[in-house]
Enzyme design. Structure first.
Site, short mmCIF file in Angstrom:
data_model
loop_
_atom_site.label_atom_id
_atom_site.label_comp_id
_atom_site.label_asym_id
_atom_site.label_seq_id
_atom_site.Cartn_x
_atom_site.Cartn_y
_atom_site.Cartn_z
N ASP A 108 -86.05 11.61 64.50
CA ASP A 108 -85.05 11.04 65.39
C ASP A 108 -84.56 9.71 64.81
O ASP A 108 -85.36 8.85 64.43
CB ASP A 108 -85.65 10.81 66.78
CG ASP A 108 -84.61 10.41 67.81
OD1 ASP A 108 -84.04 11.31 68.44
OD2 ASP A 108 -84.37 9.19 67.96
N ASN A 159 -73.61 4.13 68.45
CA ASN A 159 -72.52 4.77 69.18
C ASN A 159 -71.87 3.83 70.18
O ASN A 159 -70.64 3.78 70.30
CB ASN A 159 -73.04 6.02 69.91
CG ASN A 159 -73.08 7.25 69.02
OD1 ASN A 159 -72.38 7.32 68.02
ND2 ASN A 159 -73.91 8.21 69.39
N HIS A 182 -68.33 6.52 68.49
CA HIS A 182 -68.90 7.80 68.08
C HIS A 182 -68.42 8.23 66.70
O HIS A 182 -69.12 8.98 66.01
CB HIS A 182 -68.56 8.87 69.12
CG HIS A 182 -69.32 8.71 70.41
ND1 HIS A 182 -70.60 9.15 70.57
CD2 HIS A 182 -68.95 8.11 71.58
CE1 HIS A 182 -71.01 8.87 71.80
NE2 HIS A 182 -70.03 8.23 72.43
N ASP A 231 -70.99 9.50 64.02
CA ASP A 231 -70.91 10.80 63.34
C ASP A 231 -71.06 10.64 61.83
O ASP A 231 -71.75 11.45 61.18
CB ASP A 231 -69.58 11.48 63.65
CG ASP A 231 -69.53 12.06 65.06
OD1 ASP A 231 -70.59 12.09 65.72
OD2 ASP A 231 -68.43 12.45 65.49
N GLU A 264 -78.95 12.97 67.69
CA GLU A 264 -79.47 12.31 66.49
C GLU A 264 -80.79 12.89 66.04
O GLU A 264 -81.48 12.32 65.19
CB GLU A 264 -79.61 10.81 66.73
CG GLU A 264 -80.70 10.39 67.70
CD GLU A 264 -80.27 10.37 69.16
OE1 GLU A 264 -80.88 9.63 69.94
OE2 GLU A 264 -79.33 11.10 69.51
#
Length: 347
Positions: free
Chosen positions: A223, A231, A236, A240, A266
């Protein structure tokens, strides 16, 4: 000897012939069957289906002759394709066009010839159905009609071959498209890592290989640390791009035989076959170091990114849908987060 001149539409004619893709291909059983019938019906020594290429006459089907091709300049059929109707040479020795032709003066000693053009997909005359004999003769009107009937049948075979080839090509294209679609369904569209469905599709093959090679099935649950902050603060789009870069570093860190996965958000994962838990821990440490080795650069942002990882291994016979294996690795990941992140914890 009068050599045949190319027709005015020679370029289009050869293009039509090329569409069929039948030059230098094995004999066609349908054409062979028609020629067997024709040889009995007409009572001639030789029956042929010829194709006129740029510089040769090639026999797509033949009965009563050992040759498979002749130079176009010697061919009777090179003359026959200039006419839509049957070209009949009742006695080649008496015909000034052919009397000194090597195929008349020598083997196969042609005296009688009758040829009717065959047509390609666009309607151009690409070859002939022809009768050859070693003695002079003359066709009856019934035989002329039969030659026309055979020519239509052979044209039908040519069209069927083209249709089959096109269907086969279309089928191969559909199979490729279907294969690509199936693969896309198993890949995460952002990172191009395998997705959860892809993991489930591949799990059984990994279990079989583990059983065969007496290995353990290992799973790494990872993670990205503080990803929500990226974010929230940078958007975002930046998040990404960080995930894409993390996915590339993940792939570079694992072995070629390992399955790199995006589980969602994630969360990343790796399915691996290992000899022991230590081997899996080494892979996890390589991933951790690869993620944190260099800043991730997105637009004007230079980001320090770390990752937390949990590992688990199981005997292949104990793996059932991978649920327990993944849960153990997930619990170890939670422990890594609780211990301060940016670390590997064994489950």
């Amino acid at each position: 000897m009068l050599e045949p001149m190319p027709p005015d539409n020679e370029v289009e004619r050869q293009r039509d012939l090329d569409q069929l893709h039948i030059l230098d291909t094995p004999a066609d059983p349908q054409i062979d069957a028609l020629l067997r019938i024709a040889q009995r019906l007409f009572g001639t020594r030789t029956v042929l289906v010829t194709l006129i290429d740029g510089d040769r006459q090639w026999f797509k089907g033949r009965r009563g002759i050992s040759l498979s091709e002749t130079p176009r300049r010697l061919s009777f059929c090179g003359h026959a394709i200039h006419h839509e109707a049957i070209m009949e040479v009742q006695d080649a020795l008496q015909d000034p066009r052919f009397c000194d032709n090597p195929l008349v003066q020598g083997e196969p000693h042609i005296r009688f010839y009758a040829g009717i053009p065959l047509h390609g997909p666009a309607g151009h005359r690409i070859g002939t159905f022809c009768l050859i004999d070693g003695s002079p003769r003359q066709l009856s009107e019934d035989e002329r009609q039969s030659m026309r009937d055979f020519a239509r049948l052979i044209d039908g075979v040519f069209n069927a071959l083209l249709l089959y080839r096109n269907l086969q090509r279309n089928l191969q294209g559909l199979q490729r498209d279907l294969s690509d679609a199936r693969r896309r369904a198993l890949l995460d569209p952002l990172t191009q890592l395998w997705n959860r469905e892809g993991l489930q599709q591949m799990l059984s093959s990994y279990v079989r290989r583990a059983q065969r090679d007496q290995l353990l099935v290992g799973f790494i649950y990872a993670d990205m640390d503080h990803f929500k902050r990226i974010n929230d603060e940078l958007g975002h789009g930046v998040g990404d791009q960080v995930l894409v870069e993390a996915g590339q570093r993940l792939i570079a860190a694992v072995r070629p035989q390992d399955l790199a996965i995006r589980l969602g958000g994630e969360e990343l994962g790796v399915l691996a076959l290992v000899s022991n838990h230590d081997q899996l821990a080494v892979i996890a440490e390589r991933i951790r170091n690869a993620i944190r080795a260099d800043k991730v650069v997105v637009d004007d942002h230079r980001l320090d990114v770390t990752i937390s990882l949990g590992t688990a291994v199981m005997q292949a016979d104990d793996v059932d849908q991978g649920v327990e294996l993944i849960d153990i690795a997930d619990q170890a990941l939670y422990a890594a987060k609780q211990a301060g992140r940016d670390r590997v914890v064994r489950g």
